[in-house]
Design an enzyme around this catalytic site. Sequence first.
Site, PDB file in Angstrom:
ATOM      1  N   HIS A  70      30.476  29.011  47.358  1.00 49.36           N
ATOM      2  CA  HIS A  70      31.873  29.421  47.247  1.00 49.36           C
ATOM      3  C   HIS A  70      32.436  29.384  48.524  1.00 49.36           C
ATOM      4  O   HIS A  70      31.886  29.642  49.533  1.00 49.36           O
ATOM      5  CB  HIS A  70      31.874  30.914  46.811  1.00 49.36           C
ATOM      6  CG  HIS A  70      33.083  31.880  46.878  1.00 49.36           C
ATOM      7  ND1 HIS A  70      34.060  31.241  45.589  1.00 49.36           N
ATOM      8  CD2 HIS A  70      33.675  32.343  47.841  1.00 49.36           C
ATOM      9  CE1 HIS A  70      35.060  32.372  46.293  1.00 49.36           C
ATOM     10  NE2 HIS A  70      34.992  32.849  47.293  1.00 49.36           N
ATOM     11  N   ASP A  99      37.066  43.362  38.615  1.00 45.85           N
ATOM     12  CA  ASP A  99      37.689  42.681  39.681  1.00 45.85           C
ATOM     13  C   ASP A  99      39.092  42.308  39.650  1.00 45.85           C
ATOM     14  O   ASP A  99      39.884  42.266  40.558  1.00 45.85           O
ATOM     15  CB  ASP A  99      36.884  41.482  40.317  1.00 45.85           C
ATOM     16  CG  ASP A  99      37.409  40.927  41.470  1.00 45.85           C
ATOM     17  OD1 ASP A  99      37.592  41.467  42.594  1.00 45.85           O
ATOM     18  OD2 ASP A  99      37.930  39.748  41.395  1.00 45.85           O
ATOM     19  N   ARG A 126      44.688  46.142  44.760  1.00 47.13           N
ATOM     20  CA  ARG A 126      44.505  46.034  46.361  1.00 47.13           C
ATOM     21  C   ARG A 126      45.756  45.020  47.037  1.00 47.13           C
ATOM     22  O   ARG A 126      46.158  45.530  47.942  1.00 47.13           O
ATOM     23  CB  ARG A 126      43.197  45.210  46.719  1.00 47.13           C
ATOM     24  CG  ARG A 126      41.975  46.163  46.301  1.00 47.13           C
ATOM     25  CD  ARG A 126      40.625  45.383  46.338  1.00 47.13           C
ATOM     26  NE  ARG A 126      40.516  44.476  47.611  1.00 47.13           N
ATOM     27  CZ  ARG A 126      39.950  43.203  47.656  1.00 47.13           C
ATOM     28  NH1 ARG A 126      39.137  42.854  46.548  1.00 47.13           N
ATOM     29  NH2 ARG A 126      39.680  42.775  48.816  1.00 47.13           N
ATOM     30  N   SER A 135      34.189  41.730  45.596  1.00 52.05           N
ATOM     31  CA  SER A 135      35.076  40.982  44.495  1.00 52.05           C
ATOM     32  C   SER A 135      34.450  39.589  44.453  1.00 52.05           C
ATOM     33  O   SER A 135      34.279  39.097  43.377  1.00 52.05           O
ATOM     34  CB  SER A 135      36.299  40.877  45.246  1.00 52.05           C
ATOM     35  OG  SER A 135      37.350  39.925  44.984  1.00 52.05           O
ATOM     36  N   LYS A 169      32.083  38.074  40.877  1.00 54.80           N
ATOM     37  CA  LYS A 169      32.378  37.037  40.137  1.00 54.80           C
ATOM     38  C   LYS A 169      31.399  35.904  40.183  1.00 54.80           C
ATOM     39  O   LYS A 169      30.959  35.361  39.114  1.00 54.80           O
ATOM     40  CB  LYS A 169      33.787  36.434  40.656  1.00 54.80           C
ATOM     41  CG  LYS A 169      35.070  37.152  40.209  1.00 54.80           C
ATOM     42  CD  LYS A 169      36.214  36.635  40.778  1.00 54.80           C
ATOM     43  CE  LYS A 169      36.336  36.939  42.132  1.00 54.80           C
ATOM     44  NZ  LYS A 169      37.652  37.104  42.823  1.00 54.80           N
TER      45      LYS A 169
HETATM   46  N1  URA Z   1      38.601  36.323  47.417  1.00 53.92           N
HETATM   47  C1  URA Z   1      38.016  37.032  46.454  1.00 53.92           C
HETATM   48  O1  URA Z   1      37.802  36.558  45.208  1.00 53.92           O
HETATM   49  N2  URA Z   1      38.405  38.443  46.443  1.00 53.92           N
HETATM   50  C2  URA Z   1      39.122  38.878  47.527  1.00 53.92           C
HETATM   51  O2  URA Z   1      38.810  40.159  47.701  1.00 53.92           O
HETATM   52  C3  URA Z   1      39.351  38.201  48.551  1.00 53.92           C
HETATM   53  C4  URA Z   1      39.334  36.723  48.582  1.00 53.92           C
END
Ligand code: URA
Length: 434
Positions: A82, A161, A168, A183, A187
């Site tokens: 990622h 999320d 947020r 976050s 995922k």
């Molecule tokens: N990317 C994400 O998936 N979450 C965040 O909080 C910031 C960047």
Amino acid sequence: MRFVELISKKRDGQELTPHQLEALVDAYTDGEVPDYQMAAFLMAVYFQSMTSTELGAWTGAMLHSGQVLDFSDIIGAKVDKHSTGGVGDKVSLILAPLAVAAGLKVPMISGRGLGHTGGTLDKLESIPGFDVNQSVERFKELVDTIGLGLIGQTKEIAPADKKLYALRDVTATVECIPLIASSIMSKKLAEGIDSLVLDVKVGSGAFMKDIDRARELGQTMIEIGATMDRPVRVLITDMDQPLGRTVGNSLEVIESLETLRGEGPEDLTEITVELVAEMLNVSGDMTDRGSAKMRLRELLRDGTAMNVFAQIIEEQGGDPRVCKDFSLLPTASNQVEFTAWDSGFVEAIDAQGVGIAAMQLGAGRKTKEDSIDHAVGLVFHKKRGASVKSGESLLTIHYNDDKNLDDVHERLKAAISIGNTEPEQPPLILDRLQ
Ligand code: URA
């Protein structure tokens, strides 16, 4: 449970129990806790942070708020990468087939671009017919048979999320390391992977503008992985200038295909090879980094990685002939050169400015609802450190609509610095954490 008490405990710097945090995430996902209470809680986290135990429980609750894929019956090491996002970052398109060519399984769930940063799904959708919406069953079958699936986030994965991120975004609580780390990890860990490599970008085009914050984010994600028995490795990489030569979806696919046949720019090739080597390392499949990297470069040169990419394109409904014939990809109707206004060295190329210029052309989205033009973008001929003569082309602008062209020119002029000193080239890989 009285959620207001959890807010006040966090506000006062006390530690919450895993049970309390799980109840809070579950109740928020179900709509039982309203946005205003969660907003207050997030702001309390912003100022008081979270302990490792809290963060593990919080992330676990987010992860289990939806579907968690289980690929344990698929033989082989399942590992993903990622990136925290950047400009010209097309690494996933090369890395995924290369990792499969090297023997790994890659269940990759990617996102779309927003603002100045691009997204893997948009790049893949430049390929005629390529369908990023596959059922979970089909995704699993692809990972099992080809070794690779390339799909978009489904609404079943980590729904907590999705809700939390939207909140947020409007409550000034995005820039908070425990919240960013949870976050991302909630995922990624829902993908059914055994381990994960993170490319935390640092610099003008990145989410993290300084290296200490990037290291803190990386370390936090490693700790979350450890609480869930998922080894995580982190590379901190430079995003002070765009990666590679192209910015814009179809153009980035072309550059990825060139790299997949061993003819890509060195920065893009190096970062991809380093990340795949790290994927092999975290999976326990690497004995010596030097020889692993040599082998990976060979898998690019000899066409093995390209074959995997052609296969997945075909399996996901796309036209694999694009691998050889780039004219099958979307092409902008106009091109114009952006030339140097002075002679000297390219001292800096502000990645964020370039990303915004590309967005203004239509390559990216200002808001999630915007549509994009896959064909448009920028092709750089001179990167940081190159010498240039006045009037020489720095880059080519590919465009369909000239409505924002003046603005694009202004932004590029502001983003690129030409001066008399040859700049120092910082290393591409700034740090490695584990
Ligand atoms: N990317 C994400 O998936 N979450 C965040 O909080 C910031 C960047």
